[in-house]
Design a protein around this motif. Structure first.
Motif, PDB file in Angstrom:
ATOM      1  N   LEU A  68       8.236  -1.932   7.537  1.00  0.00           N
ATOM      2  CA  LEU A  68       8.459  -1.822   8.982  1.00  0.00           C
ATOM      3  C   LEU A  68       7.187  -2.085   9.773  1.00  0.00           C
ATOM      4  O   LEU A  68       7.248  -2.595  10.901  1.00  0.00           O
ATOM      5  CB  LEU A  68       9.012  -0.431   9.311  1.00  0.00           C
ATOM      6  CG  LEU A  68       9.518  -0.183  10.729  1.00  0.00           C
ATOM      7  CD1 LEU A  68      10.701  -1.091  11.045  1.00  0.00           C
ATOM      8  CD2 LEU A  68       9.922   1.282  10.892  1.00  0.00           C
ATOM      9  N   GLN A  69       6.025  -1.780   9.183  1.00  0.00           N
ATOM     10  CA  GLN A  69       4.757  -1.992   9.885  1.00  0.00           C
ATOM     11  C   GLN A  69       4.467  -3.481  10.091  1.00  0.00           C
ATOM     12  O   GLN A  69       3.706  -3.839  10.995  1.00  0.00           O
ATOM     13  CB  GLN A  69       3.603  -1.343   9.114  1.00  0.00           C
ATOM     14  CG  GLN A  69       3.813   0.115   8.753  1.00  0.00           C
ATOM     15  CD  GLN A  69       4.300   0.944   9.924  1.00  0.00           C
ATOM     16  OE1 GLN A  69       3.680   0.972  10.986  1.00  0.00           O
ATOM     17  NE2 GLN A  69       5.427   1.632   9.739  1.00  0.00           N
ATOM     18  N   ASN A  70       5.077  -4.338   9.257  1.00  0.00           N
ATOM     19  CA  ASN A  70       4.885  -5.779   9.440  1.00  0.00           C
ATOM     20  C   ASN A  70       5.525  -6.282  10.724  1.00  0.00           C
ATOM     21  O   ASN A  70       5.203  -7.390  11.181  1.00  0.00           O
ATOM     22  CB  ASN A  70       5.480  -6.551   8.254  1.00  0.00           C
ATOM     23  CG  ASN A  70       4.668  -6.388   6.988  1.00  0.00           C
ATOM     24  OD1 ASN A  70       3.616  -6.994   6.810  1.00  0.00           O
ATOM     25  ND2 ASN A  70       5.155  -5.542   6.085  1.00  0.00           N
ATOM     26  N   LEU A  71       6.422  -5.490  11.304  1.00  0.00           N
ATOM     27  CA  LEU A  71       7.124  -5.918  12.511  1.00  0.00           C
ATOM     28  C   LEU A  71       6.376  -5.554  13.785  1.00  0.00           C
ATOM     29  O   LEU A  71       6.829  -5.894  14.881  1.00  0.00           O
ATOM     30  CB  LEU A  71       8.519  -5.292  12.545  1.00  0.00           C
ATOM     31  CG  LEU A  71       9.452  -5.667  11.389  1.00  0.00           C
ATOM     32  CD1 LEU A  71      10.772  -4.923  11.519  1.00  0.00           C
ATOM     33  CD2 LEU A  71       9.688  -7.166  11.355  1.00  0.00           C
ATOM     34  N   ASN A  72       5.239  -4.854  13.662  1.00  0.00           N
ATOM     35  CA  ASN A  72       4.496  -4.457  14.859  1.00  0.00           C
ATOM     36  C   ASN A  72       4.018  -5.665  15.659  1.00  0.00           C
ATOM     37  O   ASN A  72       3.975  -5.633  16.891  1.00  0.00           O
ATOM     38  CB  ASN A  72       3.304  -3.586  14.467  1.00  0.00           C
ATOM     39  CG  ASN A  72       3.739  -2.217  13.975  1.00  0.00           C
ATOM     40  OD1 ASN A  72       4.821  -1.739  14.315  1.00  0.00           O
ATOM     41  ND2 ASN A  72       2.909  -1.582  13.155  1.00  0.00           N
ATOM     42  N   LYS A  73       3.613  -6.730  14.956  1.00  0.00           N
ATOM     43  CA  LYS A  73       3.150  -7.953  15.622  1.00  0.00           C
ATOM     44  C   LYS A  73       4.064  -9.129  15.274  1.00  0.00           C
ATOM     45  O   LYS A  73       3.617 -10.265  15.226  1.00  0.00           O
ATOM     46  CB  LYS A  73       1.711  -8.264  15.210  1.00  0.00           C
ATOM     47  CG  LYS A  73       0.716  -7.197  15.624  1.00  0.00           C
ATOM     48  CD  LYS A  73      -0.703  -7.569  15.201  1.00  0.00           C
ATOM     49  CE  LYS A  73      -1.694  -6.503  15.632  1.00  0.00           C
ATOM     50  NZ  LYS A  73      -3.080  -6.844  15.216  1.00  0.00           N
ATOM     51  N   PHE A  74       5.304  -8.827  15.045  1.00  0.00           N
ATOM     52  CA  PHE A  74       6.280  -9.851  14.658  1.00  0.00           C
ATOM     53  C   PHE A  74       6.337 -10.954  15.704  1.00  0.00           C
ATOM     54  O   PHE A  74       6.328 -10.685  16.902  1.00  0.00           O
ATOM     55  CB  PHE A  74       7.657  -9.197  14.506  1.00  0.00           C
ATOM     56  CG  PHE A  74       8.721 -10.111  13.994  1.00  0.00           C
ATOM     57  CD1 PHE A  74       8.917 -10.270  12.646  1.00  0.00           C
ATOM     58  CD2 PHE A  74       9.531 -10.811  14.873  1.00  0.00           C
ATOM     59  CE1 PHE A  74       9.909 -11.103  12.163  1.00  0.00           C
ATOM     60  CE2 PHE A  74      10.515 -11.645  14.414  1.00  0.00           C
ATOM     61  CZ  PHE A  74      10.702 -11.796  13.054  1.00  0.00           C
ATOM     62  N   PRO A  75       6.421 -12.235  15.289  1.00  0.00           N
ATOM     63  CA  PRO A  75       6.558 -12.713  13.902  1.00  0.00           C
ATOM     64  C   PRO A  75       5.239 -13.102  13.240  1.00  0.00           C
ATOM     65  O   PRO A  75       5.245 -13.808  12.241  1.00  0.00           O
ATOM     66  CB  PRO A  75       7.433 -13.954  14.094  1.00  0.00           C
ATOM     67  CG  PRO A  75       6.970 -14.505  15.405  1.00  0.00           C
ATOM     68  CD  PRO A  75       6.627 -13.323  16.256  1.00  0.00           C
ATOM     69  N   TYR A  76       4.108 -12.647  13.797  1.00  0.00           N
ATOM     70  CA  TYR A  76       2.824 -13.091  13.277  1.00  0.00           C
ATOM     71  C   TYR A  76       2.327 -12.161  12.182  1.00  0.00           C
ATOM     72  O   TYR A  76       2.516 -10.945  12.247  1.00  0.00           O
ATOM     73  CB  TYR A  76       1.794 -13.165  14.410  1.00  0.00           C
ATOM     74  CG  TYR A  76       2.305 -13.960  15.580  1.00  0.00           C
ATOM     75  CD1 TYR A  76       2.633 -15.299  15.430  1.00  0.00           C
ATOM     76  CD2 TYR A  76       2.512 -13.356  16.822  1.00  0.00           C
ATOM     77  CE1 TYR A  76       3.131 -16.024  16.491  1.00  0.00           C
ATOM     78  CE2 TYR A  76       3.003 -14.078  17.877  1.00  0.00           C
ATOM     79  CZ  TYR A  76       3.314 -15.413  17.708  1.00  0.00           C
ATOM     80  OH  TYR A  76       3.812 -16.127  18.751  1.00  0.00           O
ATOM     81  N   VAL A  77       1.664 -12.717  11.194  1.00  0.00           N
ATOM     82  CA  VAL A  77       1.143 -11.920  10.099  1.00  0.00           C
ATOM     83  C   VAL A  77      -0.177 -12.525   9.638  1.00  0.00           C
ATOM     84  O   VAL A  77      -0.340 -13.734   9.584  1.00  0.00           O
ATOM     85  CB  VAL A  77       2.137 -11.863   8.907  1.00  0.00           C
ATOM     86  CG1 VAL A  77       2.403 -13.252   8.344  1.00  0.00           C
ATOM     87  CG2 VAL A  77       1.621 -10.935   7.820  1.00  0.00           C
ATOM     88  N   GLN A  78      -1.131 -11.644   9.359  1.00  0.00           N
ATOM     89  CA  GLN A  78      -2.388 -12.065   8.760  1.00  0.00           C
ATOM     90  C   GLN A  78      -2.249 -11.898   7.253  1.00  0.00           C
ATOM     91  O   GLN A  78      -2.021 -10.790   6.768  1.00  0.00           O
ATOM     92  CB  GLN A  78      -3.543 -11.205   9.291  1.00  0.00           C
ATOM     93  CG  GLN A  78      -4.903 -11.579   8.713  1.00  0.00           C
ATOM     94  CD  GLN A  78      -5.345 -12.955   9.197  1.00  0.00           C
ATOM     95  OE1 GLN A  78      -5.193 -13.291  10.371  1.00  0.00           O
ATOM     96  NE2 GLN A  78      -5.895 -13.745   8.293  1.00  0.00           N
ATOM     97  N   LEU A  79      -2.357 -12.998   6.518  1.00  0.00           N
ATOM     98  CA  LEU A  79      -2.082 -12.961   5.076  1.00  0.00           C
ATOM     99  C   LEU A  79      -3.040 -12.060   4.311  1.00  0.00           C
ATOM    100  O   LEU A  79      -2.739 -11.661   3.189  1.00  0.00           O
ATOM    101  CB  LEU A  79      -2.129 -14.382   4.508  1.00  0.00           C
ATOM    102  CG  LEU A  79      -1.125 -15.374   5.099  1.00  0.00           C
ATOM    103  CD1 LEU A  79      -1.231 -16.716   4.402  1.00  0.00           C
ATOM    104  CD2 LEU A  79       0.290 -14.833   5.012  1.00  0.00           C
ATOM    105  N   THR A  80      -4.182 -11.750   4.897  1.00  0.00           N
ATOM    106  CA  THR A  80      -5.150 -10.873   4.227  1.00  0.00           C
ATOM    107  C   THR A  80      -5.129  -9.459   4.781  1.00  0.00           C
ATOM    108  O   THR A  80      -5.985  -8.646   4.416  1.00  0.00           O
ATOM    109  CB  THR A  80      -6.567 -11.457   4.377  1.00  0.00           C
ATOM    110  OG1 THR A  80      -6.874 -11.623   5.778  1.00  0.00           O
ATOM    111  CG2 THR A  80      -6.682 -12.802   3.672  1.00  0.00           C
ATOM    112  N   SER A  81      -4.169  -9.143   5.651  1.00  0.00           N
ATOM    113  CA  SER A  81      -4.107  -7.797   6.227  1.00  0.00           C
ATOM    114  C   SER A  81      -3.665  -6.796   5.167  1.00  0.00           C
ATOM    115  O   SER A  81      -2.857  -7.116   4.288  1.00  0.00           O
ATOM    116  CB  SER A  81      -3.140  -7.771   7.406  1.00  0.00           C
ATOM    117  OG  SER A  81      -1.809  -7.986   6.963  1.00  0.00           O
TER     118      SER A  81
END
Length: 214
Positions: free
Chosen positions: A80-93
């Motif tokens: 669910l935390q991946n949706l905080n900045k959805f749809p962007y994701v830092q692959l090294t986060s």
């Protein structure tokens, strides 16, 4: 003997077509998500909450193991935390990396649970009123893995966009707009480029219109 050899060739060809179909499907779904990012975010958020409730019900009514169920619920909280900045994701986060580890851990822990069901000792089985544990069927196990273990991580993989290829959300240049690249599209695209490059080095040009990769 020739029929057996032909069957092996058929398996390889079928596997290749299956991979190509999956890749095409990922591209289509990723394009669809890019055009409807807000509804997708709402859908994934609600889906995660629904599956958390489903895990609680499985623990209450189907006697699923408490610690393994709690681990899966924790995994969904991390997803669910991946949706905080959805749809962007830092692959090294850290959140994204931990999510990848949890997907693998959930798969193997639940596979071990269903592959090695608990069998009560003989003394317990001989007691009056003993009720044998329910062994899930193959269809039930497949449904659980498809919906409870793989569906949300796969949906996130298709929906998220690679951070390095994107502008900040809702920010556009006055002269041009940069289109987001879905994470699935980036991964599939790089694999496709690698296949083109390998075939070119081997002397086979799969697409003469593609430029030579550096």
């Amino acid at each position: 003997m020739f029929l057996q050899l032909l069957s092996y060739v058929g398996i390889v060809v079928g596997f290749i077509f299956l991979i190509l179909s999956i890749a095409s499907g990922l591209y289509y779904i990723s394009e669809l998500v890019e055009e409807h990012s807000e509804p997708t975010k709402r859908f994934l958020t609600r889906l995660i909450y629904v599956l958390i409730v489903a895990f609680v019900l499985l623990w209450l009514f189907d006697r699923f193991p408490f610690f393994l169920t709690a681990f899966s619920i924790f995994s969904y909280w991390v997803y669910l935390q991946n949706l905080n900045k959805f749809p962007y994701v830092q692959l090294t986060s850290p959140v994204f990396l931990v999510s990848c580890v949890l997907v693998i851990a959930n798969h193997f822990l639940w596979f071990n649970h269903f592959h090695n069901p608990y069998i009560p000792p003989l003394e317990e089985r001989l007691q009056p009123g003993y009720v044998p544990p329910t062994i899930p069927t193959f269809v039930e196990v497949c449904s659980f893995f498809g919906l409870g273990v793989w569906f949300v991580p796969f949906a996130l993989f298709v929906s998220l966009s690679a951070h390095d290829n994107l502008l900040p959300h809702h920010v556009e240049s006055s002269n041009s707009k940069k289109k987001s690249n879905g994470l699935a599209k980036v991964v599939v695209g790089r694999i496709r480029d690698w296949i083109f490059e390998v075939s070119r080095r081997l002397g086979y040009e799969l697409d003469k219109n593609r430029g030579v990769l550096v």
